[in-house]
Design a protein around this motif. Structure first.
Motif, PDB file in Angstrom:
ATOM      1  N   ASN A 121       0.808  -1.225   0.000  1.00  9.25           N
ATOM      2  CA  ASN A 121       0.000   0.000   0.000  1.00  9.25           C
ATOM      3  C   ASN A 121       0.841   1.274   0.000  1.00  9.25           C
ATOM      4  N   PRO A 123       1.834   4.836  -1.020  1.00  7.02           N
ATOM      5  CA  PRO A 123       1.015   5.920  -1.580  1.00  7.02           C
ATOM      6  C   PRO A 123       1.703   6.663  -2.719  1.00  7.02           C
ATOM      7  N   TYR A 125       1.135  10.303  -5.047  1.00  2.54           N
ATOM      8  CA  TYR A 125       0.424  11.576  -5.141  1.00  2.54           C
ATOM      9  C   TYR A 125       0.705  12.199  -6.500  1.00  2.54           C
ATOM     10  N   GLN A 155      -0.494   3.130  -4.671  1.00  2.89           N
ATOM     11  CA  GLN A 155      -1.904   3.454  -4.499  1.00  2.89           C
ATOM     12  C   GLN A 155      -2.109   4.968  -4.629  1.00  2.89           C
ATOM     13  N   HIS A 156      -2.910   5.381  -5.609  1.00  3.49           N
ATOM     14  CA  HIS A 156      -3.181   6.812  -5.761  1.00  3.49           C
ATOM     15  C   HIS A 156      -3.854   7.321  -4.493  1.00  3.49           C
ATOM     16  N   SER A 157      -3.237   8.332  -3.877  1.00  2.00           N
ATOM     17  CA  SER A 157      -3.755   8.807  -2.579  1.00  2.00           C
ATOM     18  C   SER A 157      -4.081  10.297  -2.575  1.00  2.00           C
ATOM     19  N   PHE A 188       0.378  13.909   3.581  1.00  2.00           N
ATOM     20  CA  PHE A 188       0.964  12.751   2.905  1.00  2.00           C
ATOM     21  C   PHE A 188       2.133  12.193   3.707  1.00  2.00           C
ATOM     22  N   LYS A 191       1.459   9.794   6.565  1.00  2.00           N
ATOM     23  CA  LYS A 191       0.965   8.450   6.285  1.00  2.00           C
ATOM     24  C   LYS A 191       1.966   7.405   6.773  1.00  2.00           C
TER      25      LYS A 191
END
Length: 195
Positions: A121, A123, A125, A155-157, A188, A191
């Motif tokens: 997972n 991220p 951006y 994962q596009h966050s 971000f 996270k």
């Protein structure tokens, strides 16, 4: 592992997308993230040659500066890509980088040995800026990057798109946008990235 990989794809130093990226990474650093920044325009790399020699190994055979980037993407805890929008799409520099990850597509889908596992997972951006106010021009760039993230198991966050900025550095005249990028980076960077 454990750093944020920040990629500026603008050919202009201190251009609008790069200034937003800088604010974003400052926020991420404030949140405790180490940042590795790459300016694509300073690298020497070729477009994908569609030779398919990567199909059996998952590794690109072209010997250029992309060979330095693959390990950075593989070991980063998160990534942020920043691009100006040209003719409704990405900068050529970023599109070339994305196309050169065809080898990772083979690694994931044909060889079933992805370099990044989906369960991690990690991220990803997106930052983009453009001169025209029409939203659809940014939408095309964002759609391409989302496909890229999916193929490399990031994962596009989040996305920050700002339009109406043509002159180099003109986004500085609207400090709210720089603050928005800083806050996005702060969030971000907070996270739980792989470390």
């Amino acid at each position: 592992m454990g750093y944020l990989l920040a990629v500026s794809s603008s050919p202009r130093r201190e251009g609008n997308s790069e200034l937003l990226l800088k604010s974003f990474t400052e926020g991420a650093q404030k949140a405790g993230q180490r940042v590795e920044t790459v300016r694509l325009n300073e690298l020497n790399y070729r477009p994908c040659q569609a030779c398919d020699r990567c199909a059996t190994t998952g590794r690109c055979v072209l010997k250029d500066d992309m060979q330095r980037l693959y390990p950075l993407v593989e070991s980063a805890g998160g990534i942020v890509l920043a691009t100006p929008v040209y003719f409704g799409s990405l900068s050529a520099q970023l599109k070339m980088l994305i196309d050169r990850f065809q080898c990772w597509w083979h690694a994931k889908y044909r060889l079933e040995k992805p370099f990044v596992r989906p369960e991690e997972n990690r991220p990803g951006y997106i930052i983009c800026t453009g001169a025209l106010q029409k939203a659809e021009f940014c939408e095309s760039a964002v759609a391409i990057i989302k496909v890229f993230y999916r193929n490399i198991n990031y994962q596009h966050s989040g996305t920050l798109c700002r339009r109406g900025y043509d002159q180099k550095g003109s986004i500085k005249d609207d400090p709210v946008n720089l603050e928005n990028a800083y806050q996005a980076g702060l969030s971000f960077g907070s996270k739980d990235m792989p470390r």
